[in-house]
Write a protein that holds these residues in place. Structure first.
Motif, short mmCIF file in Angstrom:
data_model
loop_
_atom_site.label_atom_id
_atom_site.label_comp_id
_atom_site.label_asym_id
_atom_site.label_seq_id
_atom_site.Cartn_x
_atom_site.Cartn_y
_atom_site.Cartn_z
N UNK A 147 49.92 13.81 13.84
CA UNK A 147 50.89 14.72 14.42
C UNK A 147 51.62 14.07 15.59
N UNK A 148 50.95 13.16 16.28
CA UNK A 148 51.59 12.39 17.36
C UNK A 148 50.91 11.03 17.38
N UNK A 149 51.67 9.98 17.13
CA UNK A 149 51.10 8.65 17.00
C UNK A 149 51.04 7.92 18.33
N UNK A 150 50.94 6.59 18.29
CA UNK A 150 50.79 5.81 19.52
C UNK A 150 51.99 5.95 20.45
N UNK A 151 51.77 5.68 21.73
CA UNK A 151 52.86 5.63 22.68
C UNK A 151 52.71 6.59 23.84
N UNK A 152 51.83 7.56 23.73
CA UNK A 152 51.63 8.49 24.85
C UNK A 152 50.22 8.30 25.40
N UNK A 207 46.47 6.80 9.28
CA UNK A 207 47.24 5.98 10.20
C UNK A 207 46.39 5.45 11.34
N UNK A 208 46.87 4.35 11.96
CA UNK A 208 46.31 3.89 13.23
C UNK A 208 47.08 4.65 14.31
N UNK A 209 46.40 5.58 14.99
CA UNK A 209 47.12 6.53 15.83
C UNK A 209 47.10 6.17 17.31
N UNK A 210 46.24 5.22 17.69
CA UNK A 210 46.20 4.87 19.10
C UNK A 210 45.37 3.63 19.31
N UNK A 211 45.43 3.09 20.53
CA UNK A 211 44.66 1.89 20.79
C UNK A 211 44.77 1.42 22.22
N UNK A 212 44.15 0.28 22.45
CA UNK A 212 44.16 -0.32 23.78
C UNK A 212 44.08 -1.83 23.58
#
Lengths: 324, 324
Positions: free
Chosen positions: B34-39, B128-133
């Motif tokens: 619903x909301x992917x990487x970037x926030x 999906x890959x939705x977030x990371x570091x």
């Protein structure tokens, strides 16, 4: 890492399964945890039908030092920085998962100390440590993934700020930066600022409160107030102006700065790692408890300004590789 | 890690924000995202009102070698092993979050290769890959957290097996172990077994199918069939007997074993890292497509047996520190 612990059992001696037991047994799981550690995966309540998720990696010597902080403090910080990301979306934290990579000769007490700190912060936030992994590595690396629940509200991203909005903050600014300078000069006090560096105390409940009040954009202050407002300004395509009259350093920060020949105002504007929440709200909104106005959203061509002017120093933020 | 890449840009030169762009931009997110990487955090659908979550940490030199596998293969494996944990609960994977810790001099192409492989496996699973570091570290460490959805079914834990239940498996056994021996002897073929070590291909859909069919317990084979059945036996307080007549090694495994003077049957019984799913079902159940019966659940005092007898070797499983 302290090496004067040669008579204590090491991680290698304790073994993976023994460690996992030590990290998980006897811990009280909150209602969000439907199935805790011990199986292939955990099960966490997501009553909203959506789940907020964020992950962070912390490396010994880069993000923490075990000669500056106890394992408990590092564990608290590791959980806190990640839960702050959940709160910054307007969500209530629901759980964390943790990964440990460390040398086999690490004292097992370091890992149990980390786990104790993680559990302490998790309990402060009302959540549980629901799963994890423990593996061998040349250096100590801690990974944390946090989950949260939006309770039916839209997520508060960085992208919703509009010109005319109020900019407000909840939580401390400049304290962790001050503590880092103190520790870097070889001092261990004043304990207030030193502990602010060792572990932040993000105001978790302020995130959902801001979302309920209609916050248009939000972020947690990890890189520094101006840098993080820059992220909102860029994502929202607006400018932001903050007023130093609303950002006066606490008296204790001023005393520390005076003693060290440093600039307390600079710490407030650029110091990261306190994980305060900063958000934008529609004009004339009643700010939730604990939030204080520090500026306003301006037109995009203005950029991020302090008292209407660009804030020019060597650094107004940082990237992991470029500066450390 | 290959060091003959000195003219390629490094991670330090590319910088955190440039890397995150390279890892996230232009990737297609599925409906779960619903909301992917970037926030500050991602937002993932959890239509069931609960979310299954698991985390793993993989370390270069311990869990993978970049002289044996390409970064793409390592990325695929990192995602696959974690999604297998989600499937082993009976859940459909919904997303992954990734953390990278690596030296600043790492070629940026290693990270983008890892990300390409992660995305390839994520797409194979429909997520999906939705977030990371992305952070700096002395050695390369990859952390993965996977989320999944149970679609209204109870989670299939390790604890529900009952005497009389059927034991069944879906997916390959012994292939990754065979490939590891081949690579350890300095060979790069046969490519079938070598690639089985480089990245598993867990049968994700078989997990929810088993849950729908009423599976009473399930686990993915990461430590080895007997070791992982031991986890079910212990959690369920039962014994388990498997039949070698139902666990005959594939012809190709037998050829590799003959060439290396190894025991293909041993690979099938004890080899980990293929991430097949093994589950117990009520007697007389119609096994879902792709599942094959390999044994039955017995009384607790029997332990885990092969053709009714204990399987005695030096090792029937492994712990991260104790053996590697």
């Amino acid at each position: 890492m302290p090496r004067d612990t040669s008579e204590q059992p090491t991680v290698a001696q304790t073994g993976e399964f023994g460690l996992i037991r030590a990290l998980t047994e006897g811990r009280a799981q909150p209602p969000f945890t439907l199935l805790g550690p011990g199986d292939d995966a955990a099960l966490v309540a997501a009553p909203d039908g959506r789940v907020v998720a964020s992950t962070d990696v912390l490396v010994e010597g880069v993000h923490f030092r075990l000669d500056w902080s106890t394992p408990e403090q590092v564990g608290r910080k590791a959980v806190a920085v990640n839960l702050a990301d959940i709160a910054a979306m307007g969500a209530l934290p629901s759980s964390v998962l943790v990964g440990f990579a460390c040398p086999g000769e690490t004292p097992a007490a370091v890992l149990t100390g980390l786990a104790d700190g993680m559990w302490a912060e998790a309990e402060r936030a009302g959540i549980g440590v629901v799963g994890g992994d423990v593996v061998r590595s040349d250096n100590l690396v801690v990974s944390i993934t946090a989950l949260g629940d939006l309770n039916g509200l839209p997520p508060v991203t960085r992208a919703g700020a509009r010109p005319g909005d109020v900019v407000a903050v909840c939580g401390r600014l400049g304290w962790a930066a001050s503590g880092l300078v103190v520790l870097g000069r070889g001092f261990r006090s004043p304990v207030g600022v030193v502990n602010a560096h060792r572990y932040p105390e993000p105001p978790y409940a302020a995130g959902p409160a801001a979302a309920s009040a209609g916050a248009t954009a939000m972020i947690d202050v990890s890189d520094g107030l101006l840098a993080d407002l820059g992220h909102i300004a860029k994502a929202s395509e607006v400018g932001i102006d903050v007023r130093t009259e609303a950002l006066q350093p606490d008296q204790r920060l001023q005393e520390v700065a005076a003693a060290l020949g440093a600039d307390a105002q600079h710490w407030v504007l650029t110091g990261g790692e306190d994980h305060a929440l900063v958000a934008t709200f529609p004009p004339h909104v009643d700010l939730p408890s604990g939030w204080r106005r520090i500026g306003s959203v301006t037109m995009p061509e203005s950029g991020v300004t302090v008292d209407g002017r660009p804030y020019v120093t060597e650094e107004t933020g940082w990237e992991h590789w470029k500066t450390s």
